[in-house]
Design a protein around this motif. Structure first.
Motif, PDB file in Angstrom:
ATOM      1  N   GLY A 148      42.257 -32.283  51.048  1.00  0.00           N
ATOM      2  CA  GLY A 148      42.710 -31.708  49.790  1.00  0.00           C
ATOM      3  C   GLY A 148      42.680 -30.201  49.724  1.00  0.00           C
ATOM      4  N   VAL A 149      42.566 -29.523  50.893  1.00  0.00           N
ATOM      5  CA  VAL A 149      42.591 -28.062  50.905  1.00  0.00           C
ATOM      6  C   VAL A 149      43.911 -27.584  50.293  1.00  0.00           C
ATOM      7  N   PRO A 150      43.860 -26.609  49.375  1.00  0.00           N
ATOM      8  CA  PRO A 150      45.067 -26.176  48.671  1.00  0.00           C
ATOM      9  C   PRO A 150      46.245 -25.825  49.578  1.00  0.00           C
ATOM     10  N   GLY A 151      45.966 -25.161  50.716  1.00  0.00           N
ATOM     11  CA  GLY A 151      47.053 -24.784  51.605  1.00  0.00           C
ATOM     12  C   GLY A 151      47.824 -25.971  52.132  1.00  0.00           C
ATOM     13  N   VAL A 152      47.117 -27.066  52.469  1.00  0.00           N
ATOM     14  CA  VAL A 152      47.784 -28.268  52.979  1.00  0.00           C
ATOM     15  C   VAL A 152      48.467 -29.020  51.836  1.00  0.00           C
ATOM     16  N   GLY A 211      47.815 -41.420  50.752  1.00  0.00           N
ATOM     17  CA  GLY A 211      47.817 -40.860  49.414  1.00  0.00           C
ATOM     18  C   GLY A 211      46.850 -39.713  49.213  1.00  0.00           C
ATOM     19  N   THR A 212      46.139 -39.308  50.264  1.00  0.00           N
ATOM     20  CA  THR A 212      45.229 -38.168  50.136  1.00  0.00           C
ATOM     21  C   THR A 212      46.020 -36.904  49.771  1.00  0.00           C
ATOM     22  N   TYR A 213      47.203 -36.789  50.357  1.00  0.00           N
ATOM     23  CA  TYR A 213      48.091 -35.662  50.088  1.00  0.00           C
ATOM     24  C   TYR A 213      49.406 -36.159  49.496  1.00  0.00           C
ATOM     25  N   PRO A 214      50.111 -35.331  48.748  1.00  0.00           N
ATOM     26  CA  PRO A 214      51.437 -35.702  48.261  1.00  0.00           C
ATOM     27  C   PRO A 214      52.361 -36.072  49.433  1.00  0.00           C
ATOM     28  N   ASN A 215      53.152 -37.121  49.245  1.00  0.00           N
ATOM     29  CA  ASN A 215      54.131 -37.562  50.242  1.00  0.00           C
ATOM     30  C   ASN A 215      53.492 -38.084  51.534  1.00  0.00           C
ATOM     31  N   GLN A 216      52.176 -38.378  51.506  1.00  0.00           N
ATOM     32  CA  GLN A 216      51.507 -38.973  52.667  1.00  0.00           C
ATOM     33  C   GLN A 216      51.295 -40.453  52.366  1.00  0.00           C
ATOM     34  N   ASN A 217      52.188 -41.288  52.876  1.00  0.00           N
ATOM     35  CA  ASN A 217      52.213 -42.698  52.494  1.00  0.00           C
ATOM     36  C   ASN A 217      51.433 -43.614  53.420  1.00  0.00           C
ATOM     37  N   ASN A 218      50.942 -43.094  54.533  1.00  0.00           N
ATOM     38  CA  ASN A 218      50.204 -43.909  55.499  1.00  0.00           C
ATOM     39  C   ASN A 218      48.892 -43.236  55.867  1.00  0.00           C
ATOM     40  N   PRO A 219      47.887 -44.027  56.257  1.00  0.00           N
ATOM     41  CA  PRO A 219      46.647 -43.414  56.739  1.00  0.00           C
ATOM     42  C   PRO A 219      46.905 -42.653  58.035  1.00  0.00           C
ATOM     43  N   VAL A 220      46.081 -41.648  58.291  1.00  0.00           N
ATOM     44  CA  VAL A 220      46.249 -40.802  59.474  1.00  0.00           C
ATOM     45  C   VAL A 220      44.928 -40.736  60.230  1.00  0.00           C
ATOM     46  N   GLN A 221      44.987 -40.913  61.554  1.00  0.00           N
ATOM     47  CA  GLN A 221      43.778 -40.882  62.374  1.00  0.00           C
ATOM     48  C   GLN A 221      43.442 -39.457  62.797  1.00  0.00           C
ATOM     49  N   LYS A 277      25.020 -29.003  40.186  1.00  0.00           N
ATOM     50  CA  LYS A 277      26.102 -29.592  40.983  1.00  0.00           C
ATOM     51  C   LYS A 277      27.395 -29.726  40.189  1.00  0.00           C
ATOM     52  N   GLY A 278      27.288 -30.030  38.908  1.00  0.00           N
ATOM     53  CA  GLY A 278      28.475 -30.192  38.064  1.00  0.00           C
ATOM     54  C   GLY A 278      29.365 -28.961  38.068  1.00  0.00           C
ATOM     55  N   ASP A 279      28.771 -27.771  38.137  1.00  0.00           N
ATOM     56  CA  ASP A 279      29.548 -26.532  38.170  1.00  0.00           C
ATOM     57  C   ASP A 279      30.370 -26.438  39.451  1.00  0.00           C
ATOM     58  N   LEU A 280      29.809 -26.953  40.553  1.00  0.00           N
ATOM     59  CA  LEU A 280      30.515 -26.913  41.838  1.00  0.00           C
ATOM     60  C   LEU A 280      31.642 -27.945  41.871  1.00  0.00           C
ATOM     61  N   VAL A 281      31.397 -29.105  41.277  1.00  0.00           N
ATOM     62  CA  VAL A 281      32.410 -30.155  41.230  1.00  0.00           C
ATOM     63  C   VAL A 281      33.617 -29.701  40.412  1.00  0.00           C
ATOM     64  N   MET A 282      33.374 -28.900  39.387  1.00  0.00           N
ATOM     65  CA  MET A 282      34.476 -28.374  38.583  1.00  0.00           C
ATOM     66  C   MET A 282      35.399 -27.479  39.411  1.00  0.00           C
ATOM     67  N   VAL A 283      34.849 -26.835  40.423  1.00  0.00           N
ATOM     68  CA  VAL A 283      35.634 -25.959  41.296  1.00  0.00           C
ATOM     69  C   VAL A 283      36.353 -26.756  42.377  1.00  0.00           C
ATOM     70  N   ALA A 284      35.666 -27.755  42.944  1.00  0.00           N
ATOM     71  CA  ALA A 284      36.242 -28.584  44.013  1.00  0.00           C
ATOM     72  C   ALA A 284      35.694 -29.997  43.870  1.00  0.00           C
ATOM     73  N   ASP A 285      36.573 -30.936  43.598  1.00  0.00           N
ATOM     74  CA  ASP A 285      36.151 -32.313  43.356  1.00  0.00           C
ATOM     75  C   ASP A 285      35.355 -32.887  44.524  1.00  0.00           C
ATOM     76  N   LYS A 286      35.657 -32.446  45.745  1.00  0.00           N
ATOM     77  CA  LYS A 286      34.967 -32.959  46.927  1.00  0.00           C
ATOM     78  C   LYS A 286      33.484 -32.611  46.930  1.00  0.00           C
ATOM     79  N   MET A 287      33.062 -31.682  46.074  1.00  0.00           N
ATOM     80  CA  MET A 287      31.641 -31.346  46.006  1.00  0.00           C
ATOM     81  C   MET A 287      30.811 -32.478  45.411  1.00  0.00           C
ATOM     82  N   LYS A 288      31.485 -33.530  44.907  1.00  0.00           N
ATOM     83  CA  LYS A 288      30.761 -34.747  44.517  1.00  0.00           C
ATOM     84  C   LYS A 288      29.990 -35.310  45.706  1.00  0.00           C
TER      85      LYS A 288
END
Length: 317
Positions: free
Chosen positions: A196-200, A237-247, A277-288
């Motif tokens: 989910g890195v913004p650039g990708v 579905g991790t990324y937009p238009n990514q319809n299959n899992p990727v190894q 931790k909640g403050d970090l999750v607000m910045v990047a969901d993966k910080m969960k």
């Protein structure tokens, strides 16, 4: 860019400032991250705010960098006290691979963060359908002095591809890689980063790229040399238009700290990150995923201050 003030001793991290005619000690910590298009930088800014707001007489500064390899260099020269690092930190600490005979024993683990995944990305019209098709193509292998470049070279070599002869290597950051795809200046990229890195996300949203798998035979070969890494499948579905899992494959990235940062300070910094931790999750969901239960993913020794916190909550390795 924040730079260290003159220190009374390196271990104390104390800078002396004179305000209204009276002197007082301020603990100054420099945090080094990666490019602004990744996850490290915004999370690093949020961490600095947590510490600055809650630790008296303390100032944390944040700077961008080329990534893990650069962060190790900055930590070694005392230009960084805290740094984000991926699995490249393990061979650096051990003195293996490109660090053969030059171990970086000053690195200590502080907090496990989230998986860092090796991902193969190609332009939609590149004609690349497998790893072997990389030959003769223009491939982004990561910014200079980045963990991505180290991992890209290792993976390409494991696949029998000379990164300096069989491809045209482009040493680009994730931000520059996204721009190069948009401008049709590259055919593919080896990218190492969290999901989910913004650039990708930007590249996939615009429909510029698609993913290809890391082939099983190359995966087995490269993982045999990487104790800190494991096979990892990117869910569809991790990324937009990514319809299959990727190894791909992944390591758990970490917040690290120099071994000479005071124990009491590291204890307080570690505790505050989990308490807020909640403050970090607000910045990047993966910080969960920042959770003491993931300490089993940490392959570096813990800093004594961090270990004291984990012992206190019954979560030590």
């Amino acid at each position: 860019m924040f730079r260290k003030a003159v220190l009374s001793t390196v271990a104390s991290l104390a800078a002396i400032f004179v305000v209204a005619g009276s002197a007082f000690a301020v603990q100054f910590v420099n945090i080094t991250t990666a490019s602004t298009k990744g996850t490290y930088y915004p999370v690093g800014v949020a961490m600095a705010k947590i510490w600055n707001d809650n630790i008296p007489d303390f100032k944390a500064g944040v700077q961008t960098s080329g990534g893990t390899v650069h962060n190790i260099q900055l930590m070694e020269t005392n230009e960084a006290d805290v740094a984000f690092m991926d699995g490249v930190s393990y061979p650096a600490f051990m003195g293996t691979g490109s660090y053969e005979g030059n171990p970086k024993k000053f690195i200590r683990a502080m907090v496990p963060l989230f998986p860092e995944v090796v991902q193969l990305i190609v332009a939609k019209d590149s004609g690349i359908n497998s790893f072997d098709d990389f030959k003769g193509k223009k491939i982004s292998i990561g910014a200079v002095a980045s963990g991505t470049e180290v991992m890209a070279r290792q993976l390409l070599s494991a696949a029998g591809i000379d990164p300096d002869k069989d491809i045209s290597p482009e040493r680009l950051s994730i931000a520059d890689t996204a721009k190069a795809f948009a401008d049709k200046r590259i055919d593919g990229a080896v990218f190492v980063g969290s999901l989910g890195v913004p650039g990708v996300v930007e590249m996939t949203t615009l429909g510029l790229v698609r993913f290809i798998d890391v082939p099983e035979e190359h995966l087995k070969k490269v993982l045999a040399d990487l104790p800190a890494w494991t096979a990892f499948q990117i869910p569809s579905g991790t990324y937009p238009n990514q319809n299959n899992p990727v190894q791909g494959y992944a390591s758990w990235n970490m917040l690290t700290v120099r071994d000479d940062v005071p124990e009491d300070l590291v204890y307080e910094m570690t505790k505050l990150l989990y308490d807020n931790k909640g403050d970090l999750v607000m910045v990047a969901d993966k910080m969960k995923l920042m959770d003491p239960k993931n300490l089993d993913q940490v392959v570096l020794p813990l800093h004594p201050g961090a270990k004291r916190y984990y012992d206190e909550i019954g979560a030590s390795k």
